[in-house]
Every structure is written in C-alpha cells, then in structure tokens.
Design an enzyme around this catalytic site. Structure first.
Site, PDB file in Angstrom:
ATOM      1  N   LYS A 139      -5.903  -0.375  -0.519  1.00 44.56           N
ATOM      2  CA  LYS A 139      -6.532  -0.451   0.811  1.00 44.56           C
ATOM      3  C   LYS A 139      -7.957  -1.011   0.682  1.00 44.56           C
ATOM      4  O   LYS A 139      -8.209  -1.814  -0.214  1.00 44.56           O
ATOM      5  CB  LYS A 139      -6.489   0.913   1.506  1.00 44.56           C
ATOM      6  CG  LYS A 139      -5.071   1.500   1.468  1.00 44.56           C
ATOM      7  CD  LYS A 139      -4.875   2.674   2.368  1.00 44.56           C
ATOM      8  CE  LYS A 139      -3.434   3.171   2.227  1.00 44.56           C
ATOM      9  NZ  LYS A 139      -3.111   4.224   3.141  1.00 44.56           N
ATOM     10  N   GLY A 149      -1.687   9.361   3.790  1.00 49.27           N
ATOM     11  CA  GLY A 149      -3.061   9.833   3.636  1.00 49.27           C
ATOM     12  C   GLY A 149      -3.295  11.228   4.185  1.00 49.27           C
ATOM     13  O   GLY A 149      -4.438  11.653   4.350  1.00 49.27           O
ATOM     14  N   SER A 174       1.659   9.864   0.714  1.00 44.54           N
ATOM     15  CA  SER A 174       1.164  10.982  -0.106  1.00 44.54           C
ATOM     16  C   SER A 174       1.967  11.210  -1.394  1.00 44.54           C
ATOM     17  O   SER A 174       2.143  12.347  -1.821  1.00 44.54           O
ATOM     18  CB  SER A 174       1.093  12.270   0.719  1.00 44.54           C
ATOM     19  OG  SER A 174       0.201  12.084   1.811  1.00 44.54           O
ATOM     20  N   GLU A 231      -1.101   0.663   8.986  1.00 43.71           N
ATOM     21  CA  GLU A 231      -2.513   0.463   9.359  1.00 43.71           C
ATOM     22  C   GLU A 231      -2.706  -0.919   9.989  1.00 43.71           C
ATOM     23  O   GLU A 231      -3.554  -1.092  10.867  1.00 43.71           O
ATOM     24  CB  GLU A 231      -3.409   0.667   8.127  1.00 43.71           C
ATOM     25  CG  GLU A 231      -3.503   2.151   7.784  1.00 43.71           C
ATOM     26  CD  GLU A 231      -3.725   2.476   6.322  1.00 43.71           C
ATOM     27  OE1 GLU A 231      -4.179   1.596   5.564  1.00 43.71           O
ATOM     28  OE2 GLU A 231      -3.427   3.623   5.926  1.00 43.71           O
ATOM     29  N   ASN A 250      -1.292   0.585  -3.478  1.00 44.01           N
ATOM     30  CA  ASN A 250      -1.993  -0.071  -2.367  1.00 44.01           C
ATOM     31  C   ASN A 250      -3.412   0.498  -2.321  1.00 44.01           C
ATOM     32  O   ASN A 250      -3.617   1.624  -1.884  1.00 44.01           O
ATOM     33  CB  ASN A 250      -1.228   0.226  -1.060  1.00 44.01           C
ATOM     34  CG  ASN A 250      -1.983  -0.230   0.175  1.00 44.01           C
ATOM     35  OD1 ASN A 250      -2.949  -0.987   0.083  1.00 44.01           O
ATOM     36  ND2 ASN A 250      -1.547   0.229   1.336  1.00 44.01           N
ATOM     37  N   GLU A 291       7.608   4.159   5.080  1.00 45.62           N
ATOM     38  CA  GLU A 291       6.358   4.908   5.068  1.00 45.62           C
ATOM     39  C   GLU A 291       6.190   5.674   6.382  1.00 45.62           C
ATOM     40  O   GLU A 291       5.657   5.126   7.364  1.00 45.62           O
ATOM     41  CB  GLU A 291       5.177   3.935   4.899  1.00 45.62           C
ATOM     42  CG  GLU A 291       5.223   3.175   3.596  1.00 45.62           C
ATOM     43  CD  GLU A 291       3.815   2.913   3.081  1.00 45.62           C
ATOM     44  OE1 GLU A 291       3.556   3.249   1.931  1.00 45.62           O
ATOM     45  OE2 GLU A 291       2.978   2.408   3.845  1.00 45.62           O
ATOM     46  N   HIS A 315       2.347  -2.946   7.118  1.00 47.63           N
ATOM     47  CA  HIS A 315       1.805  -1.610   6.829  1.00 47.63           C
ATOM     48  C   HIS A 315       1.366  -0.982   8.149  1.00 47.63           C
ATOM     49  O   HIS A 315       0.836  -1.674   9.032  1.00 47.63           O
ATOM     50  CB  HIS A 315       0.628  -1.701   5.850  1.00 47.63           C
ATOM     51  CG  HIS A 315       0.220  -0.356   5.346  1.00 47.63           C
ATOM     52  ND1 HIS A 315      -0.553   0.504   6.091  1.00 47.63           N
ATOM     53  CD2 HIS A 315       0.513   0.298   4.200  1.00 47.63           C
ATOM     54  CE1 HIS A 315      -0.718   1.625   5.411  1.00 47.63           C
ATOM     55  NE2 HIS A 315      -0.092   1.527   4.255  1.00 47.63           N
TER      56      HIS A 315
END
Ligand code: PGA
Length: 279
Positions: free
Chosen positions: A20, A191, A230, A118, A18, A185, A116
C-alpha cells in the site's frame, strides 16, 4: 485425506505482499533485504519448478510505484517477482500524474493489482474501468491480480455471492484467463484484524472457482484464488490448509520481513505435505 484429488498439483500457489502507501526508498531496500536474508539462508527460490506438475509457491511484492525499479533490481535472480499497485489503462497521452502499463513493465513489474477495495471505495473505480485496466495490463503482458469482495453490510444482507458474481462478470469481460490471478478480499477483514474463518473463506473461494469455470471453462479451473484480509503468521497455516485457498494477498503483515517470510514458510509446508501425499 486424498490431497491428490482435492488440490490439482499444477495449480499455482502465491504469497503476495501489498505494501500500500508504505515504504520510502530506504525502507523499501531494508524490507527487501530483510526477507531476502531469510530466503538466502534457507536456500529457497520461490517459483522453482520441482517437477512437471509441481513448483514451489511463488512470492510477489507490490511496493509503491516509485520503488518498483529498485525492488526489481534487488530481487533479480531471487525468484521473487515485483508488481505494481496501480496504473492507468490508456497507452500514453495527456493524463497528468498517471502511469501506463508499459511504464510499470519497463521498470520491472510483472504483475499488477486491479480492483483492490481501496481503489474501488476511495477512488471510485468502476467495474468498467477495472475491466479496461485488466485488458490494458494483459495487452502489455502484465499479469493482473483481480480483487473482489464484499462489505460487512453486503454479507449481513446475504449479498456476498450476487455481488461477487457481478464483480467477476463485469470485471473480467473478454479477458485472458490463462494470464491472471483472482483474490478474494472481504472488505470487513482488510486491515481490521478480523479474518474470515477458513470455512467462510472456503465457501466464497468455492463459489468463485465455480463462477470462473462457468465463464472460462477448463482454463477457469486453473486460475489461482488468493485470500486477503488480515492474514498473518499466526493464521496462515489454518487458511492454507483449505484446498480452495491458493495463496494470500497480505497487507500489514507483509511490511515486516520476518513475518512475511513466516507466511511463505506456511505455504511451503502446505505444498510439501500436499505433494508427499500425492506421490
Ligand atoms: P491486510 O490487507 O492484510 O492489512 O488486511 C490486505 C489487503 O488489503 O490486500
């Protein structure tokens, strides 16, 4: 260790990147060239069917939407698939700035990320909207990769399982289990450089698998469940050794061709060991 018993050989295994909001057109071309060079020199074509019940791990990349076409062109015949990071669930119309499932498909996308964290957190996408997106993607023949996961606060308050159950139950209403992937996730691991331990990940994956089986029966048992948060070349072996983990959704570490290919090699190693043990 009885691998045959532990991992159904016909369960897919997927390594997905991904990107992003990273990589302009030139950087997209450079990144694809970088991991393609490693694939070419080792003669590997992801997703190749080896026998009736065994295939090489799949590889998918999710570039920004502006670069899906070029990525799909460059990766044509490589075995690597391309996906979109987002789209809007309506077919067409007055939705300035949005793109539809049909549009991303016509650019060469075969997969799409939905849910996701985000998108959930920054863009406030609700479970209901996510469900509409999955239904729209599947209607167009795109395969959704549905993401779920808890915040650190949820985990500390022992809400991980109830929250994930809600995300799955609300997000996957009336969807087709034979055309989807789920990714766990944990938000606290995205991250941050903090990875869930294999034990933490395995216990949530086990829970998701049981929940999917309750929701979809036999078909639910075959939905691949990826881990994201991560993942890198240094921890992939350990994570992939858990039979509950069927691949990874990788953010930061997918932006370097060499590192992304190393993670793919970990998947390959695990798959090969698994099929040797089973034969
Ligand atoms: P990360 O991102 O690998 O950089 O933690 C994972 C993701 O957001 O899918």
């Amino acid at each position: 260790m009885d691998f045959k018993k532990r991992i159904p050989l016909n369960k897919r295994f997927i390594v997905a990147g991904n990107w992003k909001m990273n990589c302009n057109l030139l950087e997209t071309i450079q990144l694809i060239e970088s991991f393609s060079a490693s694939l070419n020199s080792s003669g590997i074509k992801p997703g190749t069917v080896l026998s009736n019940d065994n295939t090489l791990p799949e590889m998918i990349v999710f570039p920004p939407s502006t670069n899906i076409s070029v990525a799909a062109q460059l990766l044509k015949d490589s075995g690597v698939k391309v996906g979109a990071q987002n789209f809007y669930h309506m077919d067409k119309g007055a939705y300035t700035g949005e793109i539809s499932a049909d549009m991303i498909k016509s650019c060469g996308a075969e997969f799409v990320l939905v849910g996701h964290s985000e998108r959930r957190e920054i863009f406030k996408e609700s479970d209901k909207l996510l469900n509409q997106k999955i239904l729209s993607a599947q209607k167009q023949g795109l395969q959704p990769v549905f993401c779920c996961g808890e915040t650190l606060r949820d985990r500390e308050n022992q809400k991980t399982f109830s929250l994930i159950r809600r995300q799955l139950r609300d997000g996957l209403v009336k969807t087709d289990p034979s055309n989807m992937v789920v990714a766990y996730e944990p938000i606290w691991a995205i991250g941050t450089g903090k990875t869930a331990t294999p034990e933490q990940a395995a216990s949530v994956h086990q829970f998701i698998s049981e929940e999917l089986t309750r929701m979809f029966g036999e078909k639910g048992t075959l939905i691949p469940i990826l881990y994201g948060g991560s993942v890198n070349a240094g921890n992939a072996d350990q994570l992939f050794a858990c039979p509950e983990i069927n691949g990874a959704l990788i953010g930061g570490a997918s932006l370097k061709g060499e590192g992304f290919f190393s993670i793919y090699k970990s998947a390959l190693k695990m798959k090969m060991k698994n099929s040797e043990q089973a034969s």
